[in-house]
Design a protein around this motif. Sequence first.
Motif, short mmCIF file in Angstrom:
data_model
loop_
_atom_site.label_atom_id
_atom_site.label_comp_id
_atom_site.label_asym_id
_atom_site.label_seq_id
_atom_site.Cartn_x
_atom_site.Cartn_y
_atom_site.Cartn_z
N LYS A 1 -8.70 2.27 49.59
CA LYS A 1 -8.34 0.88 50.28
C LYS A 1 -6.79 0.49 49.39
O LYS A 1 -6.25 -0.17 50.33
CB LYS A 1 -9.23 -0.17 50.21
N GLN A 2 -6.76 0.83 48.19
CA GLN A 2 -5.63 0.46 47.61
C GLN A 2 -4.53 1.29 48.25
O GLN A 2 -3.41 0.48 48.46
CB GLN A 2 -5.74 0.74 46.19
N LYS A 3 -4.75 2.40 48.23
CA LYS A 3 -3.72 3.36 48.82
C LYS A 3 -3.28 2.99 50.29
O LYS A 3 -2.11 2.93 50.75
CB LYS A 3 -4.16 4.81 48.96
N ASP A 4 -4.18 2.66 51.24
CA ASP A 4 -3.84 2.17 52.61
C ASP A 4 -2.89 0.78 52.60
O ASP A 4 -2.16 0.60 53.23
CB ASP A 4 -5.27 1.85 53.38
N ALA A 5 -3.50 -0.11 51.86
CA ALA A 5 -2.72 -1.33 51.79
C ALA A 5 -1.27 -1.23 50.87
O ALA A 5 -0.36 -1.61 51.63
CB ALA A 5 -3.56 -2.35 50.71
N LEU A 6 -1.19 -0.16 50.18
CA LEU A 6 0.19 0.01 49.55
C LEU A 6 0.80 0.88 50.45
O LEU A 6 2.07 0.50 50.76
CB LEU A 6 0.11 0.84 48.36
N ASN B 1 5.51 0.65 55.30
CA ASN B 1 5.66 0.54 56.51
C ASN B 1 6.23 -0.93 56.68
O ASN B 1 6.29 -1.26 58.03
CB ASN B 1 4.22 0.87 57.25
N GLY B 2 6.03 -1.81 55.82
CA GLY B 2 6.68 -3.17 55.90
C GLY B 2 5.58 -4.12 56.64
O GLY B 2 6.08 -5.18 56.99
N PHE B 3 4.46 -3.91 56.63
CA PHE B 3 3.33 -4.84 57.38
C PHE B 3 3.24 -5.93 56.40
O PHE B 3 3.42 -5.85 54.98
CB PHE B 3 2.21 -4.17 57.57
N SER B 4 3.16 -7.15 57.04
CA SER B 4 2.80 -8.45 56.04
C SER B 4 1.32 -8.32 55.49
O SER B 4 0.59 -7.32 56.08
CB SER B 4 3.09 -9.55 56.89
N MET B 5 0.96 -9.26 54.75
CA MET B 5 -0.50 -9.22 54.24
C MET B 5 -1.38 -9.65 55.26
O MET B 5 -2.44 -9.12 55.41
CB MET B 5 -0.33 -10.42 53.23
N LYS B 6 -0.87 -10.53 56.11
CA LYS B 6 -1.63 -11.07 57.13
C LYS B 6 -2.09 -9.90 58.23
O LYS B 6 -3.32 -9.60 58.64
CB LYS B 6 -1.08 -11.93 58.04
N GLU B 7 -1.05 -9.09 58.44
CA GLU B 7 -1.17 -7.99 59.46
C GLU B 7 -2.11 -6.94 58.69
O GLU B 7 -3.11 -6.38 59.37
CB GLU B 7 -0.01 -7.16 59.84
N ILE B 8 -1.95 -6.57 57.40
CA ILE B 8 -2.70 -5.68 56.67
C ILE B 8 -4.35 -6.10 56.47
O ILE B 8 -5.05 -5.24 56.98
CB ILE B 8 -2.48 -5.44 55.41
N ALA B 9 -4.46 -7.34 56.35
CA ALA B 9 -5.81 -8.14 56.41
C ALA B 9 -6.50 -7.70 57.95
O ALA B 9 -7.73 -7.48 57.93
CB ALA B 9 -5.64 -9.30 55.89
N ALA C 1 -7.69 -10.56 49.36
CA ALA C 1 -8.10 -9.26 48.97
C ALA C 1 -7.19 -8.36 49.13
O ALA C 1 -7.00 -7.25 48.33
CB ALA C 1 -9.24 -9.02 49.66
N ILE C 2 -6.21 -8.34 50.05
CA ILE C 2 -4.89 -7.59 50.24
C ILE C 2 -4.13 -7.67 49.06
O ILE C 2 -3.62 -6.63 48.58
CB ILE C 2 -4.51 -7.85 51.69
N THR D 1 -4.73 -8.56 46.29
CA THR D 1 -5.32 -7.86 45.12
C THR D 1 -5.24 -6.25 45.16
O THR D 1 -5.06 -5.80 44.20
CB THR D 1 -6.95 -8.39 44.72
N LYS D 2 -5.60 -5.90 46.21
CA LYS D 2 -5.47 -4.18 46.41
C LYS D 2 -3.95 -3.60 46.13
O LYS D 2 -4.01 -2.88 45.43
CB LYS D 2 -6.09 -3.86 47.63
N ILE D 3 -3.15 -4.62 46.65
CA ILE D 3 -1.80 -4.08 46.37
C ILE D 3 -1.45 -4.28 44.92
O ILE D 3 -0.82 -3.26 44.51
CB ILE D 3 -0.70 -4.92 47.21
N SER D 4 -1.68 -5.46 44.25
CA SER D 4 -1.42 -5.43 42.99
C SER D 4 -1.90 -4.40 42.18
O SER D 4 -1.20 -3.82 41.19
CB SER D 4 -1.74 -6.75 42.60
N ARG D 5 -3.34 -4.10 42.34
CA ARG D 5 -3.76 -3.24 41.36
C ARG D 5 -3.20 -1.73 41.72
O ARG D 5 -3.41 -0.95 40.82
CB ARG D 5 -5.57 -3.23 41.63
N GLY D 6 -3.22 -1.33 43.16
CA GLY D 6 -2.54 -0.25 43.40
C GLY D 6 -1.22 0.11 42.86
O GLY D 6 -0.99 0.98 42.57
N ARG D 7 -0.52 -0.85 43.02
CA ARG D 7 1.00 -0.99 42.30
C ARG D 7 0.73 -0.59 40.59
O ARG D 7 1.47 0.33 40.20
CB ARG D 7 1.83 -2.27 42.27
#
Length: 181
Positions: free
Chosen positions: A117-122, A128-136, A145-146, A148-154
């Motif tokens: 989930k972290q990899k996919d969000a990153l 790919n430049g998707f917005s947080m809303k689009e990823i959600a 949640a997105i 958080t996933k991006i922050s932890r993944g980074r």
Amino acid sequence: MANTKQDDFMKAYDACHDRFLRYCSSLAYGKMDVQDLIQDVLVTAYHKFEKIDNKEQLLHYLIRAARNRSISNWRKQKPQAELTDLHAERLADQGVQPETVLDIQLLYRMLDKLPSKQKDALVLFEINGFSMKEIAEIQGSNEGAIKTKISRGRKKLAALMKDDSSASMSSLMETLQTITL
């Protein structure tokens, strides 16, 4: 009627073509042929196009389908060295420096070490430049949640990259946004 379906599909797909190609390129890197993944997903999407309720959300459908298709393929086979070589050749053909190609290969190996989930969000956000809303919407989650996933993944990715390379994670992500694998 077939022309109407084809025209409608092409109109909907044209709006998301570039983003879908970039996502598939980053998803398939070193694991499968990008063109095979794209073609498989597009053929399936075309055949099921009438069943897609919101045609404006075709990109989200394509991304979920590509992810599911790639997972199915990965379960059947191991990553193949020749695919990594093929991707490296494509990068070199685009004028990417050999050092950067090696750094990109390292980045994808490190991304594979993250929770999915972290990899996919990153990948969706950074490459790919998707917005947080689009990823959600794509992941069936909420924006908090997105984030958080991006922050932890980074953080995890930065730690992995720090241990294995001097390459700057942010510069690699920027490079990946401008090329097609």
